[in-house]
Design a protein around this motif. Structure first.
Motif, short mmCIF file in Angstrom:
data_model
loop_
_atom_site.label_atom_id
_atom_site.label_comp_id
_atom_site.label_asym_id
_atom_site.label_seq_id
_atom_site.Cartn_x
_atom_site.Cartn_y
_atom_site.Cartn_z
N THR A 1 -25.38 -31.30 35.32
CA THR A 1 -25.28 -29.77 34.85
C THR A 1 -25.27 -28.53 36.41
O THR A 1 -24.21 -28.00 36.45
CB THR A 1 -26.30 -29.14 34.11
N VAL A 2 -25.73 -28.82 37.57
CA VAL A 2 -26.04 -28.16 38.43
C VAL A 2 -24.97 -28.30 39.30
O VAL A 2 -24.11 -27.36 39.02
CB VAL A 2 -27.44 -28.43 39.39
N ARG A 3 -23.84 -29.71 38.95
CA ARG A 3 -22.83 -29.24 39.90
C ARG A 3 -21.52 -29.77 39.31
O ARG A 3 -20.97 -28.39 39.76
CB ARG A 3 -22.97 -31.28 39.92
N LYS A 4 -21.73 -29.07 37.67
CA LYS A 4 -20.73 -28.65 37.13
C LYS A 4 -20.77 -27.06 37.43
O LYS A 4 -19.97 -26.40 37.35
CB LYS A 4 -21.06 -28.57 35.61
N GLN A 5 -21.98 -26.10 37.20
CA GLN A 5 -21.89 -24.79 37.87
C GLN A 5 -21.97 -24.74 39.14
O GLN A 5 -20.65 -23.26 38.99
CB GLN A 5 -23.23 -24.75 37.29
N ALA A 6 -21.83 -25.36 40.23
CA ALA A 6 -21.48 -25.16 41.03
C ALA A 6 -20.10 -24.90 41.23
O ALA A 6 -19.54 -24.25 41.79
CB ALA A 6 -21.95 -26.32 42.24
N TYR A 7 -19.17 -25.78 41.07
CA TYR A 7 -18.04 -26.12 40.41
C TYR A 7 -17.29 -24.82 40.15
O TYR A 7 -16.06 -24.63 40.32
CB TYR A 7 -17.42 -27.40 39.89
N LEU A 8 -17.79 -24.49 38.75
CA LEU A 8 -17.44 -23.14 38.69
C LEU A 8 -17.47 -21.74 38.80
O LEU A 8 -16.71 -21.10 38.95
CB LEU A 8 -18.26 -23.46 37.26
N ILE A 9 -18.78 -21.73 39.80
CA ILE A 9 -19.24 -20.85 40.86
C ILE A 9 -18.00 -20.81 41.50
O ILE A 9 -17.67 -19.06 41.93
CB ILE A 9 -20.46 -21.02 41.30
N ALA A 10 -18.05 -21.43 42.43
CA ALA A 10 -16.66 -21.80 43.66
C ALA A 10 -15.29 -21.53 42.97
O ALA A 10 -14.58 -20.57 43.73
CB ALA A 10 -16.83 -23.50 43.90
N SER A 11 -15.20 -22.16 41.56
CA SER A 11 -14.18 -21.36 41.35
C SER A 11 -13.57 -20.12 40.90
O SER A 11 -12.50 -19.13 41.34
CB SER A 11 -13.04 -22.54 40.13
N GLY A 12 -14.80 -19.11 40.21
CA GLY A 12 -14.98 -17.72 39.68
C GLY A 12 -15.35 -17.34 41.24
O GLY A 12 -14.09 -16.52 41.56
N VAL A 13 -15.59 -17.77 42.28
CA VAL A 13 -15.72 -16.83 43.32
C VAL A 13 -13.42 -17.17 44.31
O VAL A 13 -13.34 -15.73 44.76
CB VAL A 13 -16.26 -17.27 44.52
N ILE A 14 -12.93 -18.39 43.93
CA ILE A 14 -11.69 -18.38 44.24
C ILE A 14 -10.56 -17.56 43.63
O ILE A 14 -10.14 -16.60 43.81
CB ILE A 14 -11.19 -19.63 44.52
#
Length: 508
Positions: free
Chosen positions: A219-232
């Motif tokens: 779950t944390v890894r999925k959220q991390a990828y979503l946060i990174a994509s949001g920043v980009i």
């Protein structure tokens, strides 16, 4: 207030003919350059992390992951000439001819990019989900990047100003590559649980891992990828806004739009121009060499040289070296000519041979990274700096055909992406035949030998072939300057014609 600067706030100076020449302001060049960042930021993030994400986070079968990656790249290559053809048929609007494509594609590109990094709550349609949104994003990105690339011809009629703006653009794009890798890497960093020290057991094979901890980690890894994509995505929108507000597309004075042409006619128009064909084929080979080196450098450093802990530092050094040397390359090509810069820019060859021949040495690896960065800067700058020369040459030889600049840029991007697909296929198949073990911390000796071949003998051979082809490229510095004078006369005559027409209309 700098965002509202006009793209054509010119400093005034007189040319040899006594006419006022137009110079782009520094603000305009920076705004134009910032517009190139989204393509590189998203490209680097997808290039480095999409495969790992599909396998480890989305947990797709490797076969389906490879289908998504290959189909996405193939679709991306096809959309470039298609969008280029459609752009040539676009009509002038109140905000320009290229800007509407850039403006309206941005929100769809951002949305589809974000959904690529979202794991849907179902299993049956996962493959279709990622395939659809990956292809849609590539289409929207193409609708942004092809007009943006062609915009070079419409921000100024002065060749030196275009070259200068291109240099700023290449510097920002190299920085965008660093930024995309850094954002994605730092936010989703630590996802690899491969032991970095010898003798440490691989806990991934342990059956005593708590199921709740594993679920929480996923779950944390999925959220991390979503946060990174949001920043980009936020950076993407900001860059597009700066480009739209800070750059004013210039309409060619006095020029009529030539008749609409079919796709086949557009293709023939491009491939029948000799200088363009030689330029594209030459850079096709050199680009394929650099893509092989880039795509396999991480594996080479990790498995052949054993510098697992220094991989991020070496990659960062390559990008920083490239970013810092782009201004020097701009000065060099202005001083000694672009063809000379092409040959000097391949100084990485001796270092590529050296790193394979010598025993693993961290200092040599750092030297090779610096040299690779210098050559990467040249590889970024020179093609985009030489393409306008080819377009000018085409305009002079075909004075009755205009409005098709985007075709030259879109087909160039198509061929480069085609080379990228070839390099990916060669690397994957070669490593597969060598016995590469997916997810393993150690690889067989055959893999190490294959990586040595992929980062040295093969790229060196491709670079030599590319240089031999570019040797026949007919637009040298003297020809380029003559073409520039002819283009200046054409522009001046068109301005005079437009002035006379306006004067007659006012009198009537």
């Amino acid at each position: 207030q700098w965002l509202h600067c006009e793209s054509y706030v010119f400093s005034q100076s007189f040319s040899e003919t006594g006419r006022l020449t137009q110079h782009l302001s520094l603000c305009s060049k920076l705004c134009y350059a910032i517009g190139g960042a989204p393509y590189q930021i998203t490209g680097s993030a997808l290039g480095f992390f999409l495969q790992i994400y599909l396998l480890d986070v989305a947990q797709l079968d490797p076969f389906y992951a490879s289908v998504i990656l290959f189909v996405g790249r193939a679709w991306d290559a096809i959309t470039d000439p298609t969008v280029g053809f459609l752009v040539t048929r676009s009509r002038w609007t109140c905000i320009g001819r290229m800007m509407p494509w850039i403006l309206f594609s941005t929100p769809f590109a951002v949305l589809t990019y974000f959904l690529i990094w979202y794991v849907p709550p179902f299993e049956q349609g996962k493959v279709a989900w990622y395939l659809i949104f990956y292809c849609l994003f590539q289409s929207m990105q193409t609708c942004f990047h092809v007009p943006y690339s062609a915009l070079t011809m419409f921000i100024s009629s002065n060749q030196k100003e275009r070259d200068s703006a291109t240099a700023y653009r290449m510097m920002v794009e190299v920085m965008g590559t660093v930024l995309g890798t850094a954002i994605q890497g730092q936010i989703v960093g630590g996802t690899s649980d491969c032991p970095t020290e010898p003798g440490v057991p691989d806990v991934r094979n342990s059956s005593r891992i708590n199921a709740t901890s594993v679920s929480l980690e996923e779950t944390v890894r999925k959220q991390a990828y979503l946060i990174a994509s949001g920043v980009i995505c936020i950076i993407y929108i900001l860059c597009a806004t700066v480009l739209f507000l800070g750059v004013k597309e210039k309409k060619e004075n006095g020029r009529k739009t030539s008749e609409l042409i079919t796709f086949r006619q557009g293709l023939w128009l491009v491939i029948s121009h000799g200088p363009y064909v030689k330029l594209v084929i030459g850079f096709l080979f050199t680009s394929l060499a650099f893509m092989l080196l880039e795509g396999n450098f991480a594996l080479f450093i990790t498995y052949s040289l054993g510098h697992r802990k220094d991989f991020q530092n070496l990659l960062l050094l390559i990008m920083l070296s490239g970013t810092l040397t782009i201004p020097w390359w701009q000065w060099f090509l202005s001083r000694f000519g672009k063809k000379t810069a092409v040959y000097v820019g391949i100084l990485v060859i001796p270092f590529m041979i050296l790193i394979v021949c010598l025993k693993s040495n961290l200092i040599v690896s750092y030297l090779v990274s610096v040299a690779a960065g210098v050559s990467v800067a040249a590889a970024f700058l020179l093609p985009w700096s030489m393409l306008p020369d080819v377009v000018d040459d085409f305009k002079i030889k075909n004075p009755d055909i205009y409005g098709h600049e985007a075709l030259f840029y879109s087909f160039y991007v198509f061929f480069i992406k085609f080379a990228s697909g070839i390099s990916l296929g060669i690397s994957t198949l070669s490593l597969k035949f060598a016995g590469y073990v997916t997810g393993s911390c150690n690889q067989p000796e055959a893999v190490s030998f294959t990586l040595n071949v992929l980062v040295s003998p093969v790229p060196v051979g491709l670079i030599i072939v590319g240089l031999l082809i570019l040797r026949t490229y007919p637009i040298d510095e003297e020809t380029r300057q003559n073409n520039q004078k002819k283009m200046q006369k054409i522009l001046e005559s068109e301005e005079d014609s437009e002035s006379e027409t306006s004067a007659l209309g006012s009198n009537v």
